[in-house]
Design an enzyme around this catalytic site. Sequence first.
Site, PDB file in Angstrom:
ATOM      1  N   ARG A  27       0.903  -1.299   0.041  1.00  0.00           N
ATOM      2  CA  ARG A  27      -0.035   0.010  -0.326  1.00  0.00           C
ATOM      3  C   ARG A  27       0.793   1.215   0.087  1.00  0.00           C
ATOM      4  NH1 ARG A  27      -4.859  -1.565   4.051  1.00  0.00           N
ATOM      5  NH2 ARG A  27      -6.235  -2.351   2.444  1.00  0.00           N
ATOM      6  N   LYS A  40     -14.959 -18.337   4.579  1.00  0.00           N
ATOM      7  CA  LYS A  40     -16.505 -18.646   4.833  1.00  0.00           C
ATOM      8  C   LYS A  40     -17.223 -18.092   3.862  1.00  0.00           C
ATOM      9  CE  LYS A  40     -17.005 -17.381   9.362  1.00  0.00           C
ATOM     10  NZ  LYS A  40     -17.344 -16.103  10.255  1.00  0.00           N
ATOM     11  N   GLY A  45      -7.166  -8.142   0.047  1.00  0.00           N
ATOM     12  CA  GLY A  45      -7.313  -8.832   1.145  1.00  0.00           C
ATOM     13  C   GLY A  45      -6.397  -9.973   1.132  1.00  0.00           C
ATOM     14  N   GLY A  88     -11.987  -4.870   2.040  1.00  0.00           N
ATOM     15  CA  GLY A  88     -13.344  -4.497   2.238  1.00  0.00           C
ATOM     16  C   GLY A  88     -13.988  -3.721   1.119  1.00  0.00           C
TER      17      GLY A  88
END
Length: 410
Positions: A41, A204, A358, A381
């Site tokens: 980043r 998930k 992510g 996100g």
Amino acid sequence: MAKTLDGIRSIENFSLEDKRVFIRVDFNVPMKNGVITDDTRLKAALPTIQFAIEKGAKIVLASHWGRPKGPQDREAMSLEPVAQYLNQALGKEIILVEEPSSEAPKALLAGLKPSQIILLENLRFDEGEEANARDFAQSLAEYTDIYINDAFGASHRAHASIVALPQLIAQRGIGFLMKKEIEMLDKVRFDQESPYVAIMGGAKVSDKIDMIEMLIEKVDSLIIGGAMAYTFLAAQNISIGSSRVEKEKIKFAADLLARVRARGKKILLPEDHVVVTSLTAVESRKVTPTAAIEEGWLGVDIGPKTQATSSAEILRAKTVFWNGPMGVFETKEYSDGSFAIAKAMAENAAATTIVGGGDSAAAANASGYAEQLSHISTGGGASLEYLQGEKLPGIEALREPKRSEMVRPQ
Ligand code: AMP
């Protein structure tokens, strides 16, 4: 420029010389004991900062870091390591200002030398940041002539430096990273070239239902790996041993498989797995001959057959989007599946290949193929929310009203 950016100016549209330019960046980088462990980043933010330096701006950089709970976190969550990094990367003196809402930045800016840049301390040390407080934003506006948002990874949050502040500044726009993120993500959101293959993985199903629903509308093939694949296999009555499963999502998975197939789209589930007796029992690992996993074993990665089938599918595509690792890639012995995906994407040089931030961004970077991919999003996100069709508050706060929406002065 993408439609998303209609009515939004870019840093190139402003005359920056001698102006106080507030650049909201995303320096929320992984750090361990004050050492930056991944500078992706930071590197991604440099082009905008360098541009502002070349144009002779007086630069204020601002970011949040982590989730400080109170004054006790001030030392551990300081941006001091970032200041040191920038000092090296830019060859400038970086002045870290403890209190962004004080008079200090304004006073410093008045005498700032071209060899100096101001970095505000972790914005979340002030409660006003997360509260999107107008008074905190006003104190930042006191020393801002031009506001630039280059913090894609933070733009899904309506916080003061992202929303309240630009609304107080007439000259506002985006930086190069933000522009690249939006333009690249728009290629999978709006203009996907077919065949479009999406690869979904990670822990998930429940976290990614909206994403899966969005993707099945658009893709030609969906490859499912990672722990979420076991819920899909369970939905087909395939034994999954002691692998991670979300029992309450089995019905959703079964319905989804039926829906996707009814529409003639391809959905690829693992044909084989790397399994172990427990997550830490690396030496027990073996490859299953089929998709079934015996009792007492758990899946930690996709197996070689699945890697080959997935790679072939990826190599045929014109657009590839990947979100979520194929296995527990943080452990070297369980990372082959994720790296195989990155490799196939890299080898398909003719396709637009995008990694949705992510953990998959971390896996792509660790794979050594990052340079050969079209884009690895710096937002976790933010990139998912954006791709699911959400408007990002940080983008909307910058948009100029259309002429027809402007209120005429009385
Ligand atoms: P997500 O944030 O949903 O993309 O999930 C990423 C996490 O999923 C990573 O930390 C992986 O270690 C984890 N993961 C991927 N595959 C598996 C698996 N087979 N079993 C357990 N965890 C997994």
